[in-house]
Motif scaffolding. Sequence first.
Motif, PDB file in Angstrom:
ATOM      1  N   GLU A 138       0.781  -1.296   0.068  1.00  0.00           N
ATOM      2  CA  GLU A 138       0.543   0.318  -0.062  1.00  0.00           C
ATOM      3  C   GLU A 138       0.511   0.546   0.223  1.00  0.00           C
ATOM      4  N   LYS A 139       1.772   1.853   0.988  1.00  0.00           N
ATOM      5  CA  LYS A 139       2.712   2.261   0.954  1.00  0.00           C
ATOM      6  C   LYS A 139       3.681   2.904  -0.167  1.00  0.00           C
ATOM      7  N   THR A 140       4.215   1.349  -0.938  1.00  0.00           N
ATOM      8  CA  THR A 140       4.780   2.006  -2.470  1.00  0.00           C
ATOM      9  C   THR A 140       4.185   2.108  -3.502  1.00  0.00           C
ATOM     10  N   GLY A 141       3.405   0.711  -3.382  1.00  0.00           N
ATOM     11  CA  GLY A 141       2.089   0.660  -5.374  1.00  0.00           C
ATOM     12  C   GLY A 141       2.888   0.254  -5.736  1.00  0.00           C
ATOM     13  N   LEU A 142       4.874  -1.125  -4.909  1.00  0.00           N
ATOM     14  CA  LEU A 142       4.566  -1.794  -5.842  1.00  0.00           C
ATOM     15  C   LEU A 142       4.732  -2.952  -4.888  1.00  0.00           C
ATOM     16  N   GLY A 143       4.694  -3.936  -5.703  1.00  0.00           N
ATOM     17  CA  GLY A 143       4.826  -5.842  -5.253  1.00  0.00           C
ATOM     18  C   GLY A 143       5.930  -6.404  -4.266  1.00  0.00           C
TER      19      GLY A 143
END
Length: 524
Positions: A138-143
């Motif tokens: 959620e914080k990075t938008g990356l897997g």
Amino acid sequence: MERRNLPLSIQDFGKLRTMGCVYVDKTEYIKRLLDSGSQYFLSRPRRFGKSLFLSTMKAYFLGKKELFEGLYISGVEKQWLKYPVFHLDFTGEEYTSYRHFYSALEGNVNDMEDVWGKDEREKTLPKRFEGVIKRAKEKTGLGVVILVDEYDKPLLETMFDEKLHERVLKSLKGFYGVLKKMDDCLRFVFITGVTKFSRVSIFSDLNHLTDISLRDDYSGICGLTEKELKDNFQPELKALAEHLKTTDEEAFALLKKNYDGYHFSRECDDMYNPYSVLNTFDARYIEYYWFATATPSYLVQLIKDFRFDPRLFDRNEVEASIDFLSNYRVDSANPVPVMYQSGYLTIKRYVPEYNRFILGYPNEEVKYGFTKNLMDIFSPADVSIMGSFFAGSFVEKLKNGDADGFMRQVKAFFKSIPYDIVDNEKKDESYFQLIFHLMFTMMGQLVQSEVKDADGRADAVVKTADAIYVFEFKMDTSGTAEDAIKQIDTKEYLVPYTADGRKLVKIGAEFSVSGRELARWIII
């Protein structure tokens, strides 16, 4: 010659690169993994470079572009995104109790929560693991990237404590089960270990992982190919030859003989043991570096208990299916799968029509190191103390042309074996044949010793600078020393050596099975 920095015991990719250590570029495999899938399992023996490869992937997924300058992946990667990376490392702990295990597992989760936050509602480790993955995504938008080093260390270290092992296994199943559940939050998963536990193991919950352990296209992911060795270590090869006062070709032949020979798929290049190669370049001596880092006493005892004939290892006559090699059952008494996965056996040949592998020792480091451990189990405890006496003193007699002295020493050796060395086991013909096989295998460290079965060939042939000794052994239940000499003559065991020019010596030996000793011998 100025020494270059070698990555001895350095498992951190960033440290290796900033220190200017010699690095064999394995980054093409990262690109291959990313192009082919997202969740993998790799089994390789200890000290074969698994930890360094995981550290390399960690640096890549953290976007540390500067560390990869000049390497393969720097020329093909354009984005260099910084992913959230969870690196679970089980290598540095001792798992002697559940408290130790739980503390190590919780420590990994604590490290993740220190970076990505904690939710007090998450009480169990699996729930906390699941929560921290969600928050990172959620914080990075990356897997999230999950890298697990030596996942099986807690399982291997508790396998002889059934209750503790089951408790650890149950905990790991629940913990790793999160990975399958959280697949939509994950970018990449890579799990390494020595063994792949089967049946009720964690892999029943991780059946979505792609196992690349026996894949041809990943056979070189750890270890060194011959090309990599020659391309990257020419200065060290020359320095080794110089120190050993030999030619470059002869020095390379010693490396190949002692450390090459590993195969991790049906069709692949020979792989060198990187740990032994690097230590050889550093010390500039040929020694058994990898073997000395761990004693396979459990495997040797398992061979004895399972009544497995270890002569099959030397003759490359152990057969196994792919399923048999890939999975290790804790309750199985068969030593072969874990011997392969641990690096004591390797693939010597693949038989496609039966989809079977033929296994054997990979090289002389493993062959002689393992044989020494077999001798400690199957023969007197004194052998482990005598050490050089066993190999050196025996061989010295033959090198000096004292065949009778050699046989007297053999007699004394067998006479020293306690009657009760193997509980409730008869010292029959097969036992004596095994001890002779191990004895001549050990002698092969110092002279050219060919240990073979009678099938039209001598029992043993030992070649020294001045003579070739051809041995034939008989048990008094089936023949005499005279019969042994007659067999050497009748089957013409000396014929292959008549043009050699060295003195040919026939030795017929007769063992007393009831007396458990070498009774008579004839030397001609």
